[in-house]
Design an enzyme around this catalytic site. Structure first.
Site, PDB file in Angstrom:
ATOM      1  N   ASN A   1      24.044 -37.356  28.812  1.00  0.00           N
ATOM      2  CA  ASN A   1      25.325 -37.925  28.397  1.00  0.00           C
ATOM      3  C   ASN A   1      25.381 -38.174  26.891  1.00  0.00           C
ATOM      4  OD1 ASN A   1      23.281 -39.963  29.039  1.00  0.00           O
ATOM      5  ND2 ASN A   1      24.813 -41.470  28.496  1.00  0.00           N
TER       6      ASN A   1
ATOM      7  N   GLN B   1      32.351 -34.376  36.928  1.00  0.00           N
ATOM      8  CA  GLN B   1      31.008 -33.980  36.530  1.00  0.00           C
ATOM      9  C   GLN B   1      30.052 -35.148  36.761  1.00  0.00           C
ATOM     10  OE1 GLN B   1      30.123 -30.703  35.425  1.00  0.00           O
ATOM     11  NE2 GLN B   1      32.112 -30.567  36.424  1.00  0.00           N
ATOM     12  N   SER B   2      28.750 -34.866  36.653  1.00  0.00           N
ATOM     13  CA  SER B   2      27.799 -35.964  36.851  1.00  0.00           C
ATOM     14  C   SER B   2      28.069 -37.085  35.852  1.00  0.00           C
ATOM     15  CB  SER B   2      26.360 -35.460  36.742  1.00  0.00           C
ATOM     16  OG  SER B   2      26.128 -34.854  35.486  1.00  0.00           O
ATOM     17  N   GLU B   3      28.469 -36.720  34.614  1.00  0.00           N
ATOM     18  CA  GLU B   3      28.816 -37.744  33.628  1.00  0.00           C
ATOM     19  C   GLU B   3      29.863 -37.205  32.655  1.00  0.00           C
ATOM     20  OE1 GLU B   3      25.112 -38.913  31.842  1.00  0.00           O
ATOM     21  OE2 GLU B   3      24.283 -39.473  33.777  1.00  0.00           O
ATOM     22  N   THR B   4      30.740 -38.089  32.212  1.00  0.00           N
ATOM     23  CA  THR B   4      31.700 -37.810  31.141  1.00  0.00           C
ATOM     24  C   THR B   4      31.487 -38.856  30.070  1.00  0.00           C
ATOM     25  OG1 THR B   4      33.360 -36.843  32.631  1.00  0.00           O
ATOM     26  CG2 THR B   4      34.142 -37.721  30.536  1.00  0.00           C
TER      27      THR B   4
END
Length: 292
Positions: free
Chosen positions: A79, A45-48
């Protein structure tokens, strides 16, 4: 084999499968940084985001976030918003408190939770005071890197603004121009490096039936994000810029992002001098177990 719970949160979303999806791993103190980066790559994903014990005085929770490419994100955007939505809606936070403090990197910033009698919690996060770092009155190269003609550019300079991350604010004339953007990632990455920016937030203030003050898309080839459907670390700088230019009604800006991706996202930002507060809601749509 160690087992670790994870959750999927649609951030800045009104309904499931909209907004910006976030993979969240609470109770992540036992993970090494190498493992965090590997898990972020696994989720792709774009961020975790990983919730760990705070190391700064006064912080209630510490957040560490990584992109799928392994870059650590230090701004307070989706996020962080997704983590607090999970904390609020799963009963982890004490119900008699409404103000908390989050640690991201070395910064400790306030977070407010509004809990209506019916409906989802709403989270407001303070971002860092805005910095207006760089401007260019010749944004033609950026237009070309986005597959646009110079005629698509609005009559305003392109600005690099920071409220936790440096992003270029590139104004376009119409929503159709924003939707038409088709970036060349390698070319855009070089141009962004030249102005000291991480990502590119293309926007227009052209109105629409949704009532949004700005309509935007975000591209960040610097950290491997082709396009992001909701970007809090870019929404804050855009709102600060519009407020500086006298385009924020009462200091409030509503931004619609992600429409072109089929993931419409609503980001609300209030600006009062150096105070930039990002608000939104969302919902937990899935959970599971990591077996490591």
């Amino acid at each position: 084999m160690a087992e670790l719970r994870f959750f999927w949160v649609d951030v800045f979303a009104e309904t499931p499968l909209t907004g910006n999806p976030l993979a969240l791993v609470p109770g992540a103190d036992g993970l090494s940084e190498r493992e965090m980066r590997a898990i972020a790559q696994e989720f792709n994903q774009s961020e975790t985001t990983f919730l760990v014990a705070p190391s700064a005085e006064g912080a209630d929770h510490r957040l560490r976030s990584f992109t799928a490419a392994g870059v650590e994100v230090l701004g307070a955007g989706h996020n962080a918003m997704g983590a607090w939505i999970w904390l609020a809606d799963t009963g982890v936070l004490p119900s008699d408190r409404h103000e908390f403090a989050q640690q991201i990197g070395d910064d400790v910033l306030p977070v407010w939770i509004a809990r209506p009698e019916a409906g989802r919690s709403r989270v407001t996060m303070r971002q860092a005071a805005p910095r207006f770092l760089h401007s260019t009155t010749e944004p033609t190269g950026f237009a070309e890197a986005l597959g646009l003609t110079p005629a698509a550019l609005a009559d305003r300079s392109a600005e690099v603004v920071w409220t936790g991350a440096e992003h270029l604010m590139l104004g376009l004339r119409t929503r159709a121009d924003v939707d038409a953007a088709a970036p060349e990632p390698a070319r855009l990455r070089v141009l962004l490096a030249g102005v000291g920016a991480e990502g590119c937030y293309v926007f227009t203030t052209e109105g629409g039936p949704d009532g949004a003050d700005a309509y935007a898309r975000f591209f960040n080839p610097t950290v491997g994000i082709v396009e992001d459907p909701a970007t809090g670390t870019a929404a804050g700088p855009l709102a600060a810029l519009l407020a500086l230019d006298g385009e924020a009604r009462g200091g409030s800006i509503r931004i619609l992002q992600g429409h072109a991706m089929g993931r419409p996202s609503i980001l609300d930002v209030a600006v009062d001098g150096d105070r930039v507060d990002l608000s939104g809601s969302g919902l937990v749509v899935a959970d599971g177990v990591l077996r490591l």
